[in-house]
Every structure is written in structure tokens, then in C-alpha cells.
Design an enzyme around this catalytic site. Structure first.
Site, PDB file in Angstrom:
ATOM      1  N   LYS A 284      60.589 -23.735  18.222  1.00 16.30           N
ATOM      2  CA  LYS A 284      59.680 -24.490  19.097  1.00 16.30           C
ATOM      3  C   LYS A 284      58.683 -23.550  19.781  1.00 16.30           C
ATOM      4  O   LYS A 284      58.893 -22.333  19.827  1.00 16.30           O
ATOM      5  CB  LYS A 284      60.485 -25.270  20.138  1.00 16.30           C
TER       6      LYS A 284
ATOM      7  N   TYR B 119      37.644  -7.359  39.804  1.00 19.19           N
ATOM      8  CA  TYR B 119      37.386  -8.454  40.749  1.00 19.19           C
ATOM      9  C   TYR B 119      38.005  -8.144  42.106  1.00 19.19           C
ATOM     10  O   TYR B 119      39.153  -7.720  42.189  1.00 19.19           O
ATOM     11  CB  TYR B 119      37.981  -9.767  40.220  1.00 19.19           C
TER      12      TYR B 119
HETATM   13  C1  LIG Z   1      65.400 -24.082  23.360  1.00 16.71           C
HETATM   14  C2  LIG Z   1      66.677 -24.681  22.970  1.00 16.71           C
HETATM   15  C3  LIG Z   1      67.672 -23.923  22.337  1.00 16.71           C
HETATM   16  C4  LIG Z   1      67.582 -22.425  22.153  1.00 16.71           C
HETATM   17  O1  LIG Z   1      67.976 -21.759  23.323  1.00 16.71           O
HETATM   18  P1  LIG Z   1      68.050 -20.152  23.352  1.00 16.71           P
HETATM   19  O2  LIG Z   1      68.552 -19.866  24.717  1.00 16.71           O
HETATM   20  O3  LIG Z   1      66.669 -19.651  23.149  1.00 16.71           O
HETATM   21  O4  LIG Z   1      68.964 -19.746  22.261  1.00 16.71           O
HETATM   22  C5  LIG Z   1      68.793 -24.579  21.880  1.00 16.71           C
HETATM   23  N1  LIG Z   1      68.961 -25.916  22.067  1.00 16.71           N
HETATM   24  C6  LIG Z   1      68.034 -26.672  22.714  1.00 16.71           C
HETATM   25  C7  LIG Z   1      68.292 -28.110  22.904  1.00 16.71           C
HETATM   26  C8  LIG Z   1      66.879 -26.079  23.205  1.00 16.71           C
HETATM   27  O5  LIG Z   1      65.981 -26.829  23.867  1.00 16.71           O
END
Ligand SMILES: *Cc1c(COP(=O)(O)O)cnc(C)c1O
Length: 338
Positions: free
Chosen positions: A33, A248
Site C-alpha cells: 500500500k 527563508y
Molecule cells: C499496513 C498494514 C499491515 C502491515 O503492517 P507493518 O507493520 O508494516 O508490517 C498489515 N495489515 C494491515 C491491515 C495493515 O493496514
């Protein structure tokens, strides 16, 4: 434009450690993601495929469809598609969503074991099975998510226990409702590394694969290696006298005559502005003054400046977590596998 290097060897090293834990690379569902945690969705999906990863997890349908040919199945965490796809699973996050999925879609039921973010309540499980059948969806999984697997508390055990009960109940309901095969999963990176004898169907692995997992000392795990490093190119160098004020607001005053260079990276690229004034690169180059949208000044004359090679170190300096440092990096930044 700054540029990003993706270290393939480190990525495969991390996957080796995880595969040892899950006892099979077939059980790793790589979480891709948010542009693969800023690493680049297409690049990381291809590398994962090359390594032999067969499952992936993304946030939305668009991401899933763009990499669908590389994986056996992909779980979408929160999106409702217009049409079904043969190897994409969609998450049911609440009972009233069930009516919105296209007939025949493959779905996985998220059950809330204590995080109280998404997912149906445990006591709604049977209602969900019934509604899924009524709607003509194909239920293929039941899962949940830890809220504090990376903290040294008993909550991790508590959620595991809650999930065990949900699993037992779901297996009975599967018989009653004629659901043929369900997969069960609960563990993210931290939880997988804490588990002694992994026995879920898959582990949803994000941050550990990218080499930035952080655990309390008492839960020390193997050494993961960061995969992403960020560089910027020099725009110009200036020799400036003692007392000159930089950038800045003129907030940074030179203590001595010095040569400073401006580099083509700023908060517009995802180099957080809160790192102004105090940031030091891994090679010891100090930032001078405020980070601008596309520029920052450093005590350096290097042509290519390494901005960071371990998002955990930057996160410490910025008062945040490596996830935010990584996902802030804009998709337009060129990424190169090395
Ligand atoms: C983002 C996510 C993960 C991964 O988590 P990590 O801590 O990066 O391993 C697993 N399950 C869900 C539902 C998530 O949203």
C-alpha cells in the site's frame, strides 16, 4: 529532482529472515500500500515476484489491478470495486458494506479484535456470513489487525486470544453456510517476528520487508536492512562570510566563513520541513536553515548528497515513525534498483 535507490540485496535479505519465520515464502503477503511504503509500487511488486512472493496486500482497487498479473492473489484493505476480479480479494469492513460489493466478488471478512478501527464486531460474525451468502459473494478469508504488536504489553496476547475465538466460530459457520475454504490471518511485521511457532495461513508483512521494523529491546529480532536511500543533486555552491544568514527568514547565521551548497530537495518532495535547522545526514553534513519547497542548503560541496539511508534515523530526528518518512516521498521521484 532528487532520486531514490532501491537496494535489491537488502530487500531479499529481509524477505529471507521473514520466510524463515513464516516457514515458507508462500505465506508472506507483502503489503504494497501507499506506493509500497514510498519505495515504488511497480518496482517492489516486480522484485517481490522475482523473489517468489505470491501474495500481496494493497489499500485500493487501482493499486491491486496495476499489479494483478504478478501475484496469485491480492487483498484490498478498503475499497469497493465496480466489477469483480478473479485474483483480487476485497475487505469487508462493516456489515452495511456487504450489499455494495459486485456479485461473485471474492471477499475477506475483517473482524475487530480490539483495535476498534475497521472490521465487524465479533458478535456480528454470523450476520456477516448470512449477508455475504445472500449477496452472492465468495468468502475466502477472515482476518484481524494488531494495535500494539510492537509494544511490550500483554495486549498482543489478548488480541491473539480474541482472534482464536473468532477463528473457531468462523470455522463452524463455514460448515453451516457451506463456505469451502477460508484463510485466517492476524499478524503484521512486528507480530510475525514475535511469534514463536507461526501457524497462520499468511502474514501481512510491510515495514520489516522494507527493513525499518523497530521493536523494544526485550523483543529484539534479526537485523533487517533498510531498502530505500534518498539522494539529492547539487544546484549551486556559495562561499559565504561569517554572519551571513541562510534561506527563508534568514534563521540560520554562519558562525564562520563557510561554503554551502543548495540541493534539489525540499518538503515538496517529501523531505519534511520539520527537519529544518537540525538535520544531519548519515555522512555528517549539517543542514543550514529552513527546508524550502524544492531546495535545502547543507554544509557540503558533494555533487550527489546522501540525504538518508535509514528512515528510522530520520524519523527520530523528525519526531515521527519511519512509515511517515517513507510514505511522504513523492511518487514522481525517480527510483532505481541497485
Ligand atoms: C499496513 C498494514 C499491515 C502491515 O503492517 P507493518 O507493520 O508494516 O508490517 C498489515 N495489515 C494491515 C491491515 C495493515 O493496514
Amino acid at each position: 529532482m532528487p532520486f531514490i535507490k532501491i537496494n535489491k540485496q537488502n530487500f531479499f535479505h529481509n524477505l529471507d529472515i521473514i520466510a524463515q519465520k513464516t516457514q515458507s515464502k508462500d505465506k508472506i503477503a507483502l503489503v504494497l500500500k501507499d506506493n509500497a511504503y514510498g519505495h515504488g509500487l511497480k518496482i517492489m511488486a516486480s522484485l517481490a515476484h522475482e523473489y517468489g512472493i505470491k501474495k500481496a496486500v494493497v489499500q485500493n482497487d487501482r493499486e491491486a489491478r496495476s499489479i494483478a498479473s504478478l501475484f496469485e492473489d491480492i487483498l484490498v484493505l478498503a475499497d469497493i470495486p465496480k466489477e469483480r476480479a478473479s485474483n483480487i480479494h476485497y475487505t469487508i469492513n462493516s456489515l452495511d458494506q456487504i450489499a455494495l460489493f459486485p456479485k461473485g466478488a471474492k471477499v475477506e471478512l475483517k473482524v475487530d479484535t480490539g483495535m476498534h478501527r475497521n472490521g465487524i464486531a465479533p458478535q456480528e460474525t454470523e450476520a456477516a456470513f448470512a449477508a455475504i451468502r445472500r449477496r452472492g459473494l465468495e468468502l475466502v478469508g477472515v482476518f484481524s489487525h494488531h494495535r500494539s504488536a510492537d509494544e511490550l504489553t500483554s495486549e498482543w496476547f489478548w488480541q491473539k486470544e480474541n482472534f482464536k475465538k473468532i477463528k473457531k466460530n468462523a470455522m463452524e459457520l463455514a460448515k453451516k453456510y457451506g463456505v469451502k475454504k477460508l484463510r485466517f490471518h492476524l499478524d503484521n511485521s512486528a507480530s510475525t517476528m514475535r511469534t514463536q511457532n507461526f501457524n497462520e495461513d499468511i502474514a501481512r508483512i510491510g515495514i520489516a520487508a522494507y527493513g525499518c521494523l523497530e521493536m523494544p529491546k526485550a523483543l529484539k529480532t534479526e537485523e533487517f536492512k533498510p531498502v530505500l536511500s534518498l539522494y539529492a543533486d547539487k544546484i549551486s555552491t556559495k562561499k559565504l562570510p561569517k554572519g551571513a544568514r541562510i534561506g527563508y527568514g534568514g534563521t540560520h547565521r554562519l558562525q564562520n566563513d563557510a561554503a554551502l551548497s543548495t540541493y534539489n530537495i525540499g518538503y515538496g518532495d517529501g523531505f519534511l520541513r520539520c527537519l529544518s535547522h537540525n538535520y544531519t545526514t548519515p555522512e555528517g553534513c549539517k543542514i543550514a536553515g529552513r527546508i524550502s519547497m524544492d531546495n535545502s542548503s547543507f554544509y557540503s560541496d558533494k555533487e550527489h548528497l546522501l540525504i538518508f539511508e535509514d528512515a528510522r534515523e530520520v524519523a527520530k530526528q523528525a519526531g515521527t515513525i519511519s512509515y511517515e518518512i517513507l510514505t511522504s516521498l513523492k511518487p514522481e521521484i525517480p527510483r532505481k534498483v541497485v
